[in-house]
Design an enzyme around this catalytic site. Sequence first.
Site, short mmCIF file in Angstrom:
data_model
loop_
_atom_site.label_atom_id
_atom_site.label_comp_id
_atom_site.label_asym_id
_atom_site.label_seq_id
_atom_site.Cartn_x
_atom_site.Cartn_y
_atom_site.Cartn_z
N ASP A 263 0.87 -1.17 0.00
CA ASP A 263 0.00 0.00 0.00
C ASP A 263 0.91 1.22 0.00
O ASP A 263 2.09 1.14 0.36
CB ASP A 263 -0.95 0.00 1.20
CG ASP A 263 -2.14 0.95 0.96
OD1 ASP A 263 -2.06 1.79 0.03
OD2 ASP A 263 -3.13 0.87 1.70
C1 BGC Z 1 -4.88 3.48 0.02
C2 BGC Z 1 -4.99 2.51 -1.13
C3 BGC Z 1 -4.81 3.24 -2.42
C4 BGC Z 1 -3.46 3.93 -2.42
C5 BGC Z 1 -3.15 4.69 -3.67
C6 BGC Z 1 -3.62 4.30 -0.06
O1 BGC Z 1 -3.63 5.30 0.88
O2 BGC Z 1 -4.93 2.78 1.25
O3 BGC Z 1 -6.22 1.84 -1.08
O4 BGC Z 1 -4.95 2.36 -3.50
O5 BGC Z 1 -3.44 4.85 -1.33
O6 BGC Z 1 -3.94 5.81 -3.79
#
Ligand code: BGC
Length: 743
Positions: A263
């Site tokens: 993530d």
């Molecule tokens: C989120 C993800 C997301 C990623 C990219 C993160 O903060 O938890 O779900 O895909 O950011 O935007």
Amino acid sequence: MKHCITALTAILAGLAAASAQLPPCQDPAAPIEQRVEDALQRMTTAEKVAILHAQSKFCSPGVKRLGIPELWTTDGPHGVRPEVLWDEWRQAGWTNDSCVAFPALTCLAATWNPDMAALYGQSIGEEALYRGKDVLLGPGVNIYRTPLNGRNFEYMGEDPLLASRMVVPYIKGVQANGVATCVKHFALNNHERNRHTTNVSVDDRALYEIYLPAFKAAVNEGGTWSIMAAYNLHGDQHLCHNKRFLVDILKNEWGFDGAVLSDWGGTHNTDEAITNGLDLEFGSWTNGLSNGASNAYANYYLADPYLNRLADGRADTATLNEKARRVLRLIFRTAARPGKGPGNMCSEAHYAAARRIAGEGIVLLRNRGGVLPLDLSRQPRILVVGENALRMMTVGGGSSSLKVQREVSPLDGLRAATAGRATVTYARGYAGDAGGEFDGVTTGQDLTETRTPAELIDEAVGMARQADYVIFVGGLNKSAGQDCEDADRASLGLPYGQDAVIEALAAVNPNLIVVNISGNAVAMPWNDRVGAILQAWYIGSEAGNAIADVLTGRVNPSGKLPMTFPAALADVPCHADGRDYLGTRRADADIWDVSYDEGVLVGYRWFDTKKIKPLYAFGHGLSYTTFEYGKLTADRDHITAADSITLTVPVTNTGSLAGAETVQLYISDVKASVLRPAKELKAFEKVYLEPGQTKNVSFTLGRDALAYFDADRHEWVAEPGRFKAHAAASSADIRSTCPFTLD
Ligand code: BGC
């Protein structure tokens, strides 16, 4: 003609010769594994390391020298996120990146219809493809454990079977376009507060029965090409480099052959990232989404620090090759895939898909005296009250925020649907947040309100007295502290004093219809005093049209809740007996230890077993017609471990409208050596029935449907003895039960 054929043959021969000269990694006709291995042996160590981390906010480099393209990711999961600048979260300012917003995944789950998940996946995959994206960051399948989780709207509810059945067609639909899904957030990311510092402990039985099945289905049945590891920790190790989850379970036990993405900002340690299964690092130094350091990519954990370890022998080549292999495989499956179509964006077909999915996902919770559908035969005066009748909901909520080509508000949708047949007026009723902005995308709406709450209520009540129907459109929104990433809700109750508005309206008009927009259960202290309640989720571009479809009866509602609506927060296991779902903060470190003490008793499993009456049960949802269930029968009354059993129940549409019913099959283990939930969902089917029509709905179950996960033996165990199968219209509405015995 002969000349033409000769020329064509020459061209084809030329192409074949050219293709024969291409190295396998560049040859689109070569099998993927051959391309991967060929690329690997041509790549330098630095090139291999380079493809393991981002080069911008959303993309990682390919290998230019070898003609291997970059890999472009995008959020996900409800529409394709607008373009941001290369190294910043700010908008790139494109004018051709407005998308169709599809209904939130909670709404998709509420359709209980895998065909809708396939349609959703296919449609959003086409949008991603058109935008040149290779990996869609979604769908999310974290189990709904608390209604306070700010991100539940991005997930598929509280039941592992429902989430599993819905995630598989979504994945297949997306990936049919040559776009990978990146199923997230693996795993145990069940609330948002302290998401980077929450250390979850859970017993293996609950892990395997509740929290893992949807991910496993995504891998083994859906064949997802990538997985996003979560922010939180388990066993004091961040999930983005967690040996148990990424290596032991995902890659070894399930045989996942795709790539594990971190993530954004979820990586914290080079050595763990190397050995514990992370393949592709994104978003480091961004603290998730905010504190960006510019061009930090060479400093990523899997960048220079990895190269240094390879250079001085602290890291081995075999592990590097394995990571590079997985990332290359992802690139060859997507970015470098031959014969990808152009995709398409904002097509009428996509709007139609969004509206159809929404129409099947909106849940009619209550309908006293058949107040719905609206009777438009006598030019009714309809008063619409509430900020959510106007408010754009596609902006906000965190990374799933979108820039839409259009979004129909509930008020506009209703006006259009009733034009010429009703008079529609509007009163604000309450004021929420005036803003509406995410990363530079604004709604353009100014919802500033200067009147006091009492003045707003007075106005609405005065108008309600004159109305034939009052439709209150409220609920939550995507502001921080509501349904929003990186924060949880403060309480189960509705914000902005909405309860008082609803009570005041109910006191003066019996035909009060509450349309609740939210991705979570909310408290409804006024439940008994209102005429009808629609649970309308976040629906996206077609929100207003889809809600009007159901209100006017153009669509007969058929959604069922994918989660329990509790009467009180303390009825939810992780909030029971004064428990704090956030756990406790360690005295010596910023780590929050949370123990999932309720084990497998999550959602309705808890309510049923503890005999707690919910406000609205898991699986509940009404229709404008009625369904009668006949007797549930089985093709045998004894089965052995090797057999399967087929259970059949006739279902009749006893009303005067065509409609759909989701028949749910639950199983109870009558006597077990371990605690088992009172019953568990093991199959379901949505059937469409004309008035008077009867269909036999059959389910075939194997031994796995009777088993629990024995943590000591690390295997599924079905204990011989008596079981009961229940055909049910919801987890609280069993219509027929059939006993059988496992020998
Ligand atoms: C989120 C993800 C997301 C990623 C990219 C993160 O903060 O938890 O779900 O895909 O950011 O935007």
